[in-house]
Design a protein around this motif. Structure first.
Motif, PDB file in Angstrom:
ATOM      1  N   UNK A  57       0.841  -1.086   0.022  1.00  0.00           N
ATOM      2  CA  UNK A  57      -0.231   0.188  -0.084  1.00  0.00           C
ATOM      3  C   UNK A  57       0.859   1.319  -0.210  1.00  0.00           C
ATOM      4  N   UNK A  58       0.547   2.108  -0.864  1.00  0.00           N
ATOM      5  CA  UNK A  58       1.060   3.375  -0.680  1.00  0.00           C
ATOM      6  C   UNK A  58      -0.100   4.604  -1.015  1.00  0.00           C
ATOM      7  N   UNK A  59       0.498   5.950  -0.533  1.00  0.00           N
ATOM      8  CA  UNK A  59      -0.346   6.891  -1.108  1.00  0.00           C
ATOM      9  C   UNK A  59       0.011   7.859  -2.017  1.00  0.00           C
ATOM     10  N   UNK A  60      -0.892   8.156  -3.083  1.00  0.00           N
ATOM     11  CA  UNK A  60      -0.551   8.806  -4.210  1.00  0.00           C
ATOM     12  C   UNK A  60      -1.387  10.196  -4.377  1.00  0.00           C
ATOM     13  N   UNK A  61      -0.522  11.449  -4.335  1.00  0.00           N
ATOM     14  CA  UNK A  61      -1.204  12.551  -4.290  1.00  0.00           C
ATOM     15  C   UNK A  61      -1.960  12.655  -5.547  1.00  0.00           C
ATOM     16  N   UNK A  62      -3.169  13.420  -5.294  1.00  0.00           N
ATOM     17  CA  UNK A  62      -4.054  13.931  -6.424  1.00  0.00           C
ATOM     18  C   UNK A  62      -4.036  15.321  -6.722  1.00  0.00           C
ATOM     19  N   UNK A  63      -4.467  15.945  -7.877  1.00  0.00           N
ATOM     20  CA  UNK A  63      -4.514  17.109  -8.038  1.00  0.00           C
ATOM     21  C   UNK A  63      -5.142  18.003  -7.124  1.00  0.00           C
ATOM     22  N   UNK A  64      -6.261  17.782  -6.535  1.00  0.00           N
ATOM     23  CA  UNK A  64      -6.828  18.272  -5.387  1.00  0.00           C
ATOM     24  C   UNK A  64      -6.190  18.509  -4.188  1.00  0.00           C
ATOM     25  N   UNK A  65      -5.071  17.687  -3.888  1.00  0.00           N
ATOM     26  CA  UNK A  65      -4.269  17.822  -2.738  1.00  0.00           C
ATOM     27  C   UNK A  65      -4.728  16.554  -1.721  1.00  0.00           C
ATOM     28  N   UNK A  66      -5.558  15.726  -2.037  1.00  0.00           N
ATOM     29  CA  UNK A  66      -5.727  14.746  -1.343  1.00  0.00           C
ATOM     30  C   UNK A  66      -4.851  13.520  -1.613  1.00  0.00           C
ATOM     31  N   UNK A  67      -5.185  12.465  -0.936  1.00  0.00           N
ATOM     32  CA  UNK A  67      -4.279  11.309  -1.035  1.00  0.00           C
ATOM     33  C   UNK A  67      -5.107  10.100  -1.515  1.00  0.00           C
ATOM     34  N   UNK A  68      -4.621   9.227  -2.627  1.00  0.00           N
ATOM     35  CA  UNK A  68      -5.325   8.024  -3.009  1.00  0.00           C
ATOM     36  C   UNK A  68      -4.481   6.671  -2.649  1.00  0.00           C
ATOM     37  N   UNK A  69      -5.079   5.852  -1.803  1.00  0.00           N
ATOM     38  CA  UNK A  69      -4.330   4.614  -1.735  1.00  0.00           C
ATOM     39  C   UNK A  69      -4.150   3.818  -3.133  1.00  0.00           C
ATOM     40  N   UNK A  70      -2.750   3.350  -3.111  1.00  0.00           N
ATOM     41  CA  UNK A  70      -2.710   2.509  -4.404  1.00  0.00           C
ATOM     42  C   UNK A  70      -1.751   1.308  -3.797  1.00  0.00           C
ATOM     43  N   UNK A  71      -2.052   0.158  -4.798  1.00  0.00           N
ATOM     44  CA  UNK A  71      -0.994  -1.067  -4.470  1.00  0.00           C
ATOM     45  C   UNK A  71       0.178  -1.131  -5.464  1.00  0.00           C
ATOM     46  N   UNK A  72       1.335  -0.998  -5.019  1.00  0.00           N
ATOM     47  CA  UNK A  72       2.485  -0.956  -5.950  1.00  0.00           C
ATOM     48  C   UNK A  72       3.180  -2.477  -5.720  1.00  0.00           C
ATOM     49  N   UNK A  73       3.953  -2.709  -6.967  1.00  0.00           N
ATOM     50  CA  UNK A  73       4.675  -3.910  -6.858  1.00  0.00           C
ATOM     51  C   UNK A  73       5.957  -3.677  -5.940  1.00  0.00           C
ATOM     52  N   UNK A  74       6.269  -4.844  -5.235  1.00  0.00           N
ATOM     53  CA  UNK A  74       7.201  -4.618  -4.295  1.00  0.00           C
ATOM     54  C   UNK A  74       8.163  -5.686  -4.485  1.00  0.00           C
ATOM     55  N   UNK A  75       7.827  -6.973  -4.434  1.00  0.00           N
ATOM     56  CA  UNK A  75       8.861  -8.201  -4.635  1.00  0.00           C
ATOM     57  C   UNK A  75       8.249  -9.283  -5.149  1.00  0.00           C
ATOM     58  N   UNK A  76       8.937 -10.174  -5.744  1.00  0.00           N
ATOM     59  CA  UNK A  76       8.536 -11.288  -6.343  1.00  0.00           C
ATOM     60  C   UNK A  76       8.905 -12.722  -5.566  1.00  0.00           C
ATOM     61  N   UNK A  77       7.798 -13.713  -5.266  1.00  0.00           N
ATOM     62  CA  UNK A  77       8.119 -14.505  -4.281  1.00  0.00           C
ATOM     63  C   UNK A  77       8.128 -15.788  -5.016  1.00  0.00           C
ATOM     64  N   UNK A  78       8.966 -16.856  -4.403  1.00  0.00           N
ATOM     65  CA  UNK A  78       8.887 -18.108  -4.722  1.00  0.00           C
ATOM     66  C   UNK A  78       9.040 -19.161  -3.705  1.00  0.00           C
ATOM     67  N   UNK A  79       8.520 -20.117  -3.361  1.00  0.00           N
ATOM     68  CA  UNK A  79       8.909 -21.163  -2.560  1.00  0.00           C
ATOM     69  C   UNK A  79       8.894 -22.659  -3.334  1.00  0.00           C
ATOM     70  N   UNK A  80       9.929 -23.285  -3.079  1.00  0.00           N
ATOM     71  CA  UNK A  80      10.092 -24.778  -3.781  1.00  0.00           C
ATOM     72  C   UNK A  80      10.331 -25.693  -2.817  1.00  0.00           C
TER      73      UNK A  80
END
Length: 407
Positions: A57-80
Motif C-alpha cells: 500500500x502507498x499513498x498517491x497525491x491527487x491534483x486536489x491535494x488529497x491522497x489516494x491509496x494504491x498498491x504497487x509492486x514490491x517483490x516477487x516471491x517463490x517457494x519450492x
C-alpha cells in the motif's frame, strides 16, 4: 502361509485384480472372512511450489491535494519444496484402520527479488535488506501423522449403500521448531517444524456407478499451539513495542504462532478405463476449495522480515488430475498434478493492541495513553494501514508420484 503366497504373487505378477474403493474413501480392513489382515503401504515423492507477487500500500497525491491509496509492486516471491513420504495404514478391525505417516523434507527453499518487469513506480521497500539477495533454506524430518478411519458404510459389502468414511487425523509437532530470524545458507539449512498440533476431522462419500465413482469430501483442521513453539519475543527484530513481551496480556501464547484454521471441500470422480480384471487404469478429476483463516504464522514475507506475520483470511480454489495404474492386486502406481489459486490477502495485518474502549475495533485511540496495551508484534512501518504488504496473484502447483503396496 497366506502372506507368503501373496508375496509370491506380487513377484510373479500372477494375481487377479480385486475391485477397491475410490482413493479418497480407501480404508484398510482386517478380520474379514476372506482376508484376516489388511495393510496399505504408500511410498512417494512430492514437489510443490508457490509463486506470488507481493505488493504494498502507498499513498498517491491527487491534483486536489488529497491522497489516494494504491498498491504497487514490491517483490516477487517463490517457494519450492521436495519431500519423501512414507505412509502406512493397517486394519485394526473390520472397516477400521490406524494410519501413520512421516515426511522427509529434502529441501524447502524461498526467494524474494525485485520485480523484473517494468510496470511503473514501485513500492518503497527500504525496510527490507535486498543487498545480498534474500534466500531461505530449510530441510529435515517433518511432523509425524497419525490417523483413525472408519468406513461406516462399505459399498463393496452392501451395494445398496455408498461408501462413507469418517476420519480423525492428527499431525504431531515432532519436527524441531524453526526460527524465522535465523540467517540460513545453502550449506547451513534450518529445520521445518512449526510446533503446532493439527487435528483434522473429515468425512467422505463415494459411490461406484458403472465405470465411474464420484466422491465428496469435507475436512476441518484445528490447530493448537504446542510446546516450544516460536514467539516473536524470542528475537525482537522488527517489533514495535518489544518491552511489552512477557507482560500481563502478552504471554508467549499471545505473541507467538497462531496457526490458521482450514476448512476444505473436495468433489470429483474416479473413472475406470476399460473393464479389465487386471492391470487396470483409473483416472481421477476433482475440484478443490479451501478457506484459510486469519492468523499469525510463517507466510510469504516472514523470511524476508525475519518474524511471524499476521495474515488475513483467503480462499484457495483449483483442481487436481490423477491417474492410478493397478499393476496387480498388490501393487499400484499413482501420480497427481494440482493447481490452486489463492485469493489476495494481507501479509502484515497485525493489530495495534487491545480494544480497551469496547467499540468493537482496535485503533491508536485504544493504546494512545496505555502503552501496556500495545501489541509487541505491531510494527507501524508495515502493519499500519497505508504501508501494509499483500500477496496477489498467488498460485500453488503440486506434483506427486506414489507406489502403493496392498496386503
Amino acid at each position: 502361509m497366506s502372506r507368503l503366497r501373496a508375496v509370491a504373487a506380487v513377484l510373479t505378477l500372477g494375481v487377479p485384480f480385486a475391485a477397491t474403493a475410490a482413493d479418497i474413501t480407501r480404508v484398510a480392513s482386517s478380520f474379514e472372512d476372506d482376508d484376516p489382515f489388511g495393510l496399505f503401504i504408500d511410498a512417494g515423492v512430492e514437489y510443490a511450489q508457490r509463486n506470488s507477487r507481493i505488493v504494498r500500500e502507498t499513498s498517491v497525491a491527487t491534483p486536489d491535494g488529497s491522497a489516494t491509496p494504491q498498491l504497487r509492486d514490491a517483490l516477487e516471491y517463490g517457494r519450492y519444496e521436495a519431500r519423501l513420504n512414507l505412509d502406512l495404514a493397517v486394519g485394526i478391525s473390520r472397516d477400521v484402520e490406524f494410519s501413520f505417516g512421516l515426511p522427509l523434507v529434502l529441501l524447502q527453499n524461498e526467494y524474494w527479488n525485485r520485480p523484473r518487469a517494468e510496470q511503473g513506480p514501485r513500492a518503497d521497500i527500504s525496510d527490507i535488506d535486498l543487498s545480498r539477495g534474500l534466500r531461505v533454506y530449510r530441510w529435515g524430518l517433518g511432523n509425524a501423522r497419525f490417523g483413525l478411519g472408519w468406513a461406516i458404510f462399505n459399498q463393496r459389502k452392501d451395494d445398496t449403500k455408498p461408501t462413507w468414511v469418517a476420519r480423525l487425523n492428527y499431525e504431531a509437532p515432532t519436527a524441531p521448531a524453526f526460527d524465522p530470524s535465523y540467517d540460513t545458507a545453502a550449506t547451513d539449512r534450518t529445520t521445518v517444524g512449526d510446533r503446532v498440533h493439527k487435528y483434522t476431522l473429515s468425512t467422505a462419500l463415494s459411490r461406484k456407478i458403472g465405470l465411474a465413482e464420484p466422491y465428496f469430501n469435507v475436512a476441518y483442521t484445528i490447530p493448537v499451539r504446542g510446546p516450544f513453539a516460536y514467539s516473536n519475543c524470542d528475537n525482537t527484530l522488527g517489533m514495535g513495542t518489544p518491552e511489552n513481551c512477557g507482560k500481563p496480556g502478552w504471554s508467549r501464547g499471545e505473541t507467538g504462532i497462531q496457526a490458521p484454521h482450514v476448512v476444505g471441500v473436495t468433489m470429483g470422480s474416479e473413472f475406470q478405463v476399460g473393464d479389465r480384471s487386471a492391470r487396470m487404469l483409473k483416472l481421477d478429476a476433482r475440484v478443490v476449495s479451501n478457506f484459510v483463516s486469519a492468523g499469525r504464522y510463517y507466510n510469504e514475507l516472514s523470511g524476508a522480515l525475519g518474524k511471524l506475520l499476521y495474515s488475513s483470511e483467503y480462499l484457495q480454489l483449483g483442481g487436481q488430475l490423477g491417474a492410478t495404474f493397478q499393476l496387480n492386486e498388490y501393487i499400484s502406481f499413482r501420480g497427481t498434478a494440482s493447481f490452486l489459486y489463492n485469493t489476495d490477502h494481507a501479509l502484515t495485518a497485525e493489530s495495534v493492541g487491545r480494544d480497551t474502549n469496547d467499540d468493537g475495533k482496535v485503533d491508536f485511540l485504544d493504546v494512545a495513553n496505555k502503552p501496556e496495551d500495545r501489541n509487541p508484534n505491531f510494527n507501524p512501518t508495515w502493519d499500519q494501514p497505508g504501508g501494509r504488504f499483500y500477496a496477489v496473484g498467488s498460485r500453488d502447483l503440486h506434483f506427486s508420484a506414489t507406489i502403493n503396496f496392498t496386503f
